[in-house]
Structure formats: C-alpha cells, structure tokens
Enzyme design. Structure first.
Site, mmCIF file in Angstrom:
data_model
loop_
_atom_site.group_PDB
_atom_site.id
_atom_site.type_symbol
_atom_site.label_atom_id
_atom_site.label_comp_id
_atom_site.label_asym_id
_atom_site.label_seq_id
_atom_site.Cartn_x
_atom_site.Cartn_y
_atom_site.Cartn_z
ATOM 1 N N ARG A 99 -8.192 4.429 -1.495
ATOM 2 C CA ARG A 99 -7.234 5.357 -0.872
ATOM 3 C C ARG A 99 -7.703 5.771 0.522
ATOM 4 N NH1 ARG A 99 -2.551 7.118 -1.805
ATOM 5 N NH2 ARG A 99 -2.662 6.104 -3.821
ATOM 6 N N SER A 123 -0.004 -2.718 -0.217
ATOM 7 C CA SER A 123 -1.150 -2.334 0.618
ATOM 8 C C SER A 123 -2.435 -2.356 -0.195
ATOM 9 C CB SER A 123 -0.951 -0.915 1.171
ATOM 10 O OG SER A 123 0.225 -0.832 1.919
ATOM 11 N N HIS A 130 -6.845 2.942 2.711
ATOM 12 C CA HIS A 130 -5.388 2.951 2.865
ATOM 13 C C HIS A 130 -4.955 3.967 3.936
ATOM 14 C CE1 HIS A 130 -1.316 4.346 1.461
ATOM 15 N NE2 HIS A 130 -1.123 3.044 1.430
#
Lengths: 223, 223
Positions: free
Chosen positions: A40, A15, A43
């Site tokens: 992050r 990812s 994500h």
C-alpha cells in the site's frame, strides 16, 4: 472516454498486481504479514524504495491490526495525514482520527515551553488517551518527544514513524525504533529520509482495511 | 531535548541548502525560475527523481505565481491535497482552496454519468469558476476529463498534473501536458508514475510562497 469509466476497485487490483510483479522482478520477497502494508505504501508513492526501508518491530502488523479493530484513536502530526485516513473504514470500526496541530491550545503550549506544536500535540495525545495509535509523517521532534515519553512509561498501541526530510529525520527514526523495541511497543518506521503524511496515512489505511476485512470479509474500505 | 527546540524556519533553510548541494553533486543545474518549485517538491518527498521528472510549459512558474497573486481559487482532487495547501498564505492573497470529492452532489453526478467523482469534480470546478487553478494529485481520470474540457474551450489559469500510480497515470500526464502546450495553458506535470497529493500541495505552496513574498518580501508563509 473509456478510461474515465473504469472502477477504482479494478484499478487498485491491477495496480497491486503490477506492484507484486515488479517486486518479484527486483528479487524482493515480502513476508506475507508485511506485504499489505509495504504494497500500500508503494501504491501511494510509486516508490519501490519503501520495500527496502520500512522496518517493523516483532508482530507490529498483527498488533497494529488488532489495535485498529477495537475503536481505535489515531492521532496524526499533520492535518494532511488525518485527511488521508479512510473515514468510512474507521467508522465501521468505531474509531476516530485526530490532529491537534491547528489547535490554539497546542500552539500556546508549544510557545510557552519553547518547543514545536508537534511535540505539544504528542503530549496532548498521551494525556488524552491511554494507548493511542500515533502516526507521525512530518515532525522528527514528535518522535524524539515520544521516545522520552516512552522512557517515562507511556505505551502507545502503535507508533507509525515516517517523517520525511533532511534535518534530524534519520536520527529520530533510529531512536524511536530502538525505543519501541526496548519497550515492546509495536512500531512501523521508514528508515532514511523518505516518508511523509501520505505514507503515514497509507500505513494506517493498510491496517484499517485488514482490520475491517477480518470483521467482514465481503466489505472493502475505500478512502 | 535540544532538537525539540529548533525553529521550523531554521530547519527549512538548512534542508533547502542540503538539497541545493546534493543537486549540484548530481550535476543537476536547475533553471532559477523553476528551482523554488522543484526544491520544494524534493523537500516534501526526499526524492531527487523529481529534479528529472517535473515538466513545465513555457513560463508556467511565472504565470502560476501571477495567478496565485490575484485571489486564486485552487481546486484539488483530494481532501488530502486541500489540507496540505498553506491556509495562512492563501488568506494573505485573498484566495481559497476547494475540494469537491466528498460532496454528495458530486458523488451523485458521477454515479449518474457512470464516471468517477474526480471527473465530476473537475466539471464542477470549470462550471463554478472561469479560470481556476486545478491541482490533480490522485486521479488520472481528472486529467483526461480536463483534456476534453480544454479541447471544448475551457482555460484554467494553471494545471498541476501530478497523479501517482500504475494504471493510466503515465498516459494521462502525457496527454494533459500536450493539451496544455497546444492551448497555451500553463502546466506543471510530473512525468512517469510518481506524484501524489503531497506533491500537488507542495507545488501550490511553492507558488503561493513566491506570490506572497513578492507582495511582502519580509513575510513568509508557513503551512
């Protein structure tokens, strides 16, 4: 059945590499010190808008990681954000994450002073700890109160200001960012309407993972 | 200080009216039965993409509200989503929300069968309850497992399929939607990469509030 047997660590690695490629395709080059936080958040949301709307005061990530390393106390404005913060990583660092929103004492205090529970819980956080990490993913009133408290001398170790919404949210984030800059309080803020408890938790986790990795580079914190 | 004294109910009303206006400006006309769910997800994320990517099987909202009315058991795939579901509203309806992800038994089961905790927790949900409401905001593996279990006869009361991410997520949502359509299981699915624990909780809450309102139109559930 194959896809049910993939390892979370492998999925995360793939990812992150997809996110890097797509940022590049969009012509977005993240400063290396900010990249772990921005990636992050993307994500967590699959929303590349965060590559544009996250703002950092000078050295906010470095100082945030430093704060996470020494038995941090994180106070969130929702139990949802509290749930999302990685407990194993916090444990390694000797830290804790608290949320006062469901406490009867905080509800009582808010009622008595005609304000929100979020305001009362920020007051409680600053009363209970000298330099807490304050992660606000929901209530603009919490950020407005923090601005006042900082004007009166409060100095949180880090402010994460990422409430989501349509009323008072944009303004509250502009004000907290300006106040943090003025008083040299490290801050990470999502400008505009977007944000949320998930974003607040993701930013905490990015800093926690970096803090834990520098203590023990072979370890890796998982939520 | 004024903004610190506004009532959450007033803010929500204003927010929803801003969302309605901006949907209109974008030329998006929501079918009335879907509007409470779509608007609450936009309210939670400030992301209008959800007006385009949410898919509903026939009568999913009506059947979802019906399921929420009769002492529902909601099982989520993250503790974060569980935290976000309105407990006061659930209580009024005699329902409960569970998450098995942190249970040692589920971790053990996942380890033994070389799969994810999300897969093991979906298995546990379908073993423990005949027609649970399954809210998946994180793990595509949970949806893939649900697809298999439905092929073997499982019939959840409602599937909320809104994991977020870059690997296996898009495919898992296409497969669960097709399976739900085939087996006439009500489903609400966010197509594409976007979603999350916050979105899963928001969909649960939209249905819970509607369920509680039809029981007692003067009441209003707050998280």
């Amino acid at each position: 059945m194959d896809q049910q047997h993939v390892k979370p660590a492998d999925i995360e690695r793939t990812s992150m590499s997809i996110i890097e490629t797509e940022l590049e395709e969009r012509g977005i080059l993240l400063p290396p010190e900010l990249a772990p936080v921005v990636k992050r958040v993307i994500h967590t949301t699959a929303d590349f808008d965060y590559a544009e709307n996250l703002r950092f005061t000078p050295r906010a990530v470095e100082l945030g990681i430093k704060a996470m390393k020494s038995a941090p106390t994180i106070v969130t404005d929702t139990n949802m954000a509290r749930s999302g913060v990685s407990k194993p990583t916090l444990q390694k660092l000797g830290g804790q994450v608290l949320c006062y929103m469901a406490e009867p004492e905080v509800a009582e205090l808010a009622k008595r002073s005609g304000t929100t529970r979020a305001v009362a819980s920020m007051d409680k956080a600053l009363q209970s700890f000298e330099h807490p990490i304050l992660a606000v993913g929901n209530a603009p009133t919490a950020l407005l109160r923090l601005t006042e408290r900082m004007e009166a001398g409060a100095r949180p170790a880090l402010v994460i200001g990422v409430p989501v919404g349509f009323v008072n949210v944009v303004e509250s984030k502009e004000r907290i960012l300006a106040a943090c800059e003025r008083f040299s309080v490290p801050a990470i803020v999502a400008m505009g309407r977007k944000g949320g408890s998930n974003v607040a938790a993701a930013i905490c986790n990015a800093l926690l993972y970096s803090a834990a990795n520098t203590l023990d580079p072979t370890a890796r914190g998982w939520q």
